[in-house]
Design an enzyme around this catalytic site. Structure first.
Site, PDB file in Angstrom:
ATOM      1  N   CYS A 108     -10.088  -1.323   3.755  1.00  0.00           N
ATOM      2  CA  CYS A 108      -9.498  -1.678   5.049  1.00  0.00           C
ATOM      3  C   CYS A 108      -9.050  -0.433   5.798  1.00  0.00           C
ATOM      4  O   CYS A 108      -8.422   0.462   5.227  1.00  0.00           O
ATOM      5  CB  CYS A 108      -8.293  -2.594   4.841  1.00  0.00           C
ATOM      6  SG  CYS A 108      -8.794  -4.227   4.322  1.00  0.00           S
TER       7      CYS A 108
ATOM      8  N   ARG B 160       0.839  -1.214   0.000  1.00  0.00           N
ATOM      9  CA  ARG B 160       0.000   0.000   0.000  1.00  0.00           C
ATOM     10  C   ARG B 160       0.869   1.259   0.000  1.00  0.00           C
ATOM     11  O   ARG B 160       0.538   2.258   0.639  1.00  0.00           O
ATOM     12  CB  ARG B 160      -0.986   0.056   1.184  1.00  0.00           C
ATOM     13  CG  ARG B 160      -1.927  -1.112   1.376  1.00  0.00           C
ATOM     14  CD  ARG B 160      -2.915  -1.238   0.254  1.00  0.00           C
ATOM     15  NE  ARG B 160      -2.423  -2.139  -0.775  1.00  0.00           N
ATOM     16  CZ  ARG B 160      -2.481  -3.469  -0.738  1.00  0.00           C
ATOM     17  NH1 ARG B 160      -3.046  -4.060   0.255  1.00  0.00           N
ATOM     18  NH2 ARG B 160      -1.999  -4.209  -1.709  1.00  0.00           N
TER      19      ARG B 160
ATOM     20  N   GLU C  19      -4.390   2.210   7.076  1.00  0.00           N
ATOM     21  CA  GLU C  19      -4.223   2.117   5.617  1.00  0.00           C
ATOM     22  C   GLU C  19      -5.034   3.244   4.971  1.00  0.00           C
ATOM     23  O   GLU C  19      -4.593   3.889   4.025  1.00  0.00           O
ATOM     24  CB  GLU C  19      -4.732   0.752   5.130  1.00  0.00           C
ATOM     25  CG  GLU C  19      -4.743   0.626   3.620  1.00  0.00           C
ATOM     26  CD  GLU C  19      -5.038  -0.806   3.148  1.00  0.00           C
ATOM     27  OE1 GLU C  19      -4.660  -1.778   3.828  1.00  0.00           O
ATOM     28  OE2 GLU C  19      -5.649  -0.929   2.071  1.00  0.00           O
TER      29      GLU C  19
HETATM   30  C1  FAD Z   1     -15.489  -1.792  -0.718  1.00  0.00           C
HETATM   31  C2  FAD Z   1     -14.028  -1.452  -0.858  1.00  0.00           C
HETATM   32  C3  FAD Z   1     -13.113  -2.466  -1.060  1.00  0.00           C
HETATM   33  C4  FAD Z   1     -11.752  -2.167  -1.182  1.00  0.00           C
HETATM   34  N1  FAD Z   1     -10.871  -3.187  -1.359  1.00  0.00           N
HETATM   35  C5  FAD Z   1      -9.559  -2.913  -1.496  1.00  0.00           C
HETATM   36  C6  FAD Z   1      -8.610  -3.968  -1.706  1.00  0.00           C
HETATM   37  O1  FAD Z   1      -8.947  -5.142  -1.775  1.00  0.00           O
HETATM   38  N2  FAD Z   1      -7.309  -3.622  -1.849  1.00  0.00           N
HETATM   39  C7  FAD Z   1      -6.879  -2.331  -1.800  1.00  0.00           C
HETATM   40  O2  FAD Z   1      -5.679  -2.077  -1.952  1.00  0.00           O
HETATM   41  N3  FAD Z   1      -7.753  -1.319  -1.594  1.00  0.00           N
HETATM   42  C8  FAD Z   1      -9.075  -1.567  -1.443  1.00  0.00           C
HETATM   43  N4  FAD Z   1      -9.959  -0.541  -1.227  1.00  0.00           N
HETATM   44  C9  FAD Z   1      -9.460   0.834  -1.075  1.00  0.00           C
HETATM   45  C10 FAD Z   1      -9.478   1.656  -2.377  1.00  0.00           C
HETATM   46  O3  FAD Z   1     -10.510   1.213  -3.227  1.00  0.00           O
HETATM   47  C11 FAD Z   1      -8.152   1.569  -3.110  1.00  0.00           C
HETATM   48  O4  FAD Z   1      -7.106   2.061  -2.324  1.00  0.00           O
HETATM   49  C12 FAD Z   1      -8.203   2.372  -4.415  1.00  0.00           C
HETATM   50  O5  FAD Z   1      -7.143   1.978  -5.201  1.00  0.00           O
HETATM   51  C13 FAD Z   1      -8.156   3.878  -4.202  1.00  0.00           C
HETATM   52  O6  FAD Z   1      -8.477   4.518  -5.426  1.00  0.00           O
HETATM   53  P1  FAD Z   1      -9.224   5.934  -5.420  1.00  0.00           P
HETATM   54  O7  FAD Z   1      -9.308   6.415  -6.804  1.00  0.00           O
HETATM   55  O8  FAD Z   1     -10.515   5.809  -4.698  1.00  0.00           O
HETATM   56  O9  FAD Z   1      -8.191   6.791  -4.582  1.00  0.00           O
HETATM   57  P2  FAD Z   1      -8.498   7.917  -3.499  1.00  0.00           P
HETATM   58  O10 FAD Z   1      -9.101   7.270  -2.297  1.00  0.00           O
HETATM   59  O11 FAD Z   1      -9.213   9.032  -4.120  1.00  0.00           O
HETATM   60  O12 FAD Z   1      -7.020   8.359  -3.153  1.00  0.00           O
HETATM   61  C14 FAD Z   1      -6.110   7.447  -2.585  1.00  0.00           C
HETATM   62  C15 FAD Z   1      -4.697   8.028  -2.660  1.00  0.00           C
HETATM   63  O13 FAD Z   1      -4.339   8.161  -4.020  1.00  0.00           O
HETATM   64  C16 FAD Z   1      -3.955   9.498  -4.318  1.00  0.00           C
HETATM   65  N5  FAD Z   1      -4.416   9.780  -5.679  1.00  0.00           N
HETATM   66  C17 FAD Z   1      -5.661   9.611  -6.176  1.00  0.00           C
HETATM   67  N6  FAD Z   1      -5.689   9.914  -7.489  1.00  0.00           N
HETATM   68  C18 FAD Z   1      -4.438  10.310  -7.816  1.00  0.00           C
HETATM   69  C19 FAD Z   1      -3.824  10.775  -9.006  1.00  0.00           C
HETATM   70  N7  FAD Z   1      -4.480  10.874 -10.162  1.00  0.00           N
HETATM   71  N8  FAD Z   1      -2.518  11.128  -8.963  1.00  0.00           N
HETATM   72  C20 FAD Z   1      -1.805  11.032  -7.818  1.00  0.00           C
HETATM   73  N9  FAD Z   1      -2.317  10.572  -6.657  1.00  0.00           N
HETATM   74  C21 FAD Z   1      -3.618  10.224  -6.659  1.00  0.00           C
HETATM   75  C22 FAD Z   1      -4.647  10.344  -3.264  1.00  0.00           C
HETATM   76  O14 FAD Z   1      -3.956  11.564  -3.047  1.00  0.00           O
HETATM   77  C23 FAD Z   1      -4.565   9.426  -2.065  1.00  0.00           C
HETATM   78  O15 FAD Z   1      -3.298   9.525  -1.478  1.00  0.00           O
HETATM   79  C24 FAD Z   1     -11.320  -0.823  -1.097  1.00  0.00           C
HETATM   80  C25 FAD Z   1     -12.258   0.205  -0.911  1.00  0.00           C
HETATM   81  C26 FAD Z   1     -13.600  -0.103  -0.782  1.00  0.00           C
HETATM   82  C27 FAD Z   1     -14.584   1.014  -0.575  1.00  0.00           C
END
Ligand code: FAD
Length: 290
Positions: free
Chosen positions: A215, A164, A285
């Site tokens: 998580c 992560r 996380e």
């Molecule tokens: C139901 C559910 C299940 C999930 N299961 C998992 C799993 O199995 N494994 C896992 O790893 N995660 C999981 N997650 C967490 C999440 O979905 C992941 O971390 C996902 O990859 C985050 O993507 P996001 O676009 O929502 O990022 P955000 O939450 O919007 O941002 C996360 C981070 O990325 C940065 N960021 C976002 N976009 C950019 C960009 N374009 N450029 C630079 N930095 C950026 C942000 O600044 C922040 O630091 C889960 C979440 C939910 C709600």
């Protein structure tokens, strides 16, 4: 050239958990030309400037947050492009959409990411993963944007990835703009079966249809955070409108009227209880915005 600006956006609208107060501003990058305006926005808002994707890994506290967000949200969506076994994808593509594309084209390597709801940009920034794989495993190179250098490609092996964890090894605000993944040739049915297998497993063990942010805590080396929280009595533990899930103790769920304050209080209670009971220091996380 469009940079759409919103003042005091509600964090509940920007995050999957649906809680929190308001931010200073949100800049939506609607096309590549808007990156020039983004450089000016960065100059003005650099203190507390953060990229945001789908907000599926963020927990916002209540009140007025001294933060401004940059969100890639292209007005004209760009479909993933295939060249041999390489797939080029825009940062605002949703990961489930990318997986559907890979199924249709019989390209294997990212099936373990099924059920992760984020954007490609956010998933790279988090090095999202599950069941022993992560997004870095298939990543070839990333097109980054920084205020000083503009857009440029960087190979995956020039950046650092861990559990992560991702660092583009730049020393200024860095936006992920697009990425290329290197996949393996397979068949539509094989890729589809693997994706469905992973998704079914997640659906039966995680509250995938509730308002969560994935998580809450990282798994400490050699332990499952969910199991430790369960043993410390936190499965289903509720405070106001927030609760640790009954399905998986490492997920915080917004039951409808939850607040950032309740979420943070539950996290503090759990961290302290786990430390007292098993001596393990839990590290979050989920990204806490305050
Ligand atoms: C139901 C559910 C299940 C999930 N299961 C998992 C799993 O199995 N494994 C896992 O790893 N995660 C999981 N997650 C967490 C999440 O979905 C992941 O971390 C996902 O990859 C985050 O993507 P996001 O676009 O929502 O990022 P955000 O939450 O919007 O941002 C996360 C981070 O990325 C940065 N960021 C976002 N976009 C950019 C960009 N374009 N450029 C630079 N930095 C950026 C942000 O600044 C922040 O630091 C889960 C979440 C939910 C709600």
């Amino acid at each position: 050239m469009t940079l759409e600006l919103l003042h005091e956006p509600k964090m509940a609208d920007l995050t999957s958990l649906g809680i929190g107060g308001t931010a200073r501003a949100l800049a939506k990058v609607r096309d590549e030309a808007a990156l020039d305006q983004l450089a000016l926005f960065h100059e003005r808002e650099s203190a507390g400037l953060i990229a945001i994707g789908e907000g599926s890994n963020m927990l916002a506290s209540d009140g007025k947050l001294n933060l401004a967000f940059v969100h890639v949200d292209l007005a004209k969506k760009i479909k993933p492009e295939i060249s041999g076994l390489t797939v080029r994808v825009s940062a605002d593509t949703r990961l489930p959409g990318l997986l559907a594309f890979l199924i249709r084209n019989g390209l294997s390597g990212m099936e373990g990411l099924a059920g992760i709801p984020g954007s490609v940009g956010g998933s790279i920034a988090m090095n999202a993963g599950s069941y022993g794989t992560d997004i870095a495993a298939s990543l070839k190179r990333v097109r980054l944007w920084t205020p000083d250098k503009g857009l440029f490609w960087k190979n995956a092996d020039e950046m650092s990835f861990g559990y992560r964890h991702f660092s583009p090894k730049t020393n200024e605000f860095t936006l992920i703009w697009e990425a290329e993944f290197l996949l393996k040739s397979s068949t539509e049915s094989e890729v589809k079966n693997k994706v469905q297998e992973v998704f079914s497993k997640k659906k039966s063990t995680q509250p995938v249809l509730e308002k969560t942010a994935g998580c809450v805590f990282k798994n400490p080396e050699g332990f499952s955070a969910g199991k430790i929280l369960d043993e410390a009595g936190f499965k289903g533990k509720t405070l106001g409108g927030m609760a640790f899930s009954e399905v998986h103790a490492n997920f915080l769920v917004n039951k409808g009227q939850g607040t950032g304050t309740e979420a943070l209080e539950l996290i503090n209670m759990a961290t302290q209880a786990v430390l007292n009971k098993s001596g393990v220091i839990l590290e979050t996380e989920v990204i806490i915005l305050q």
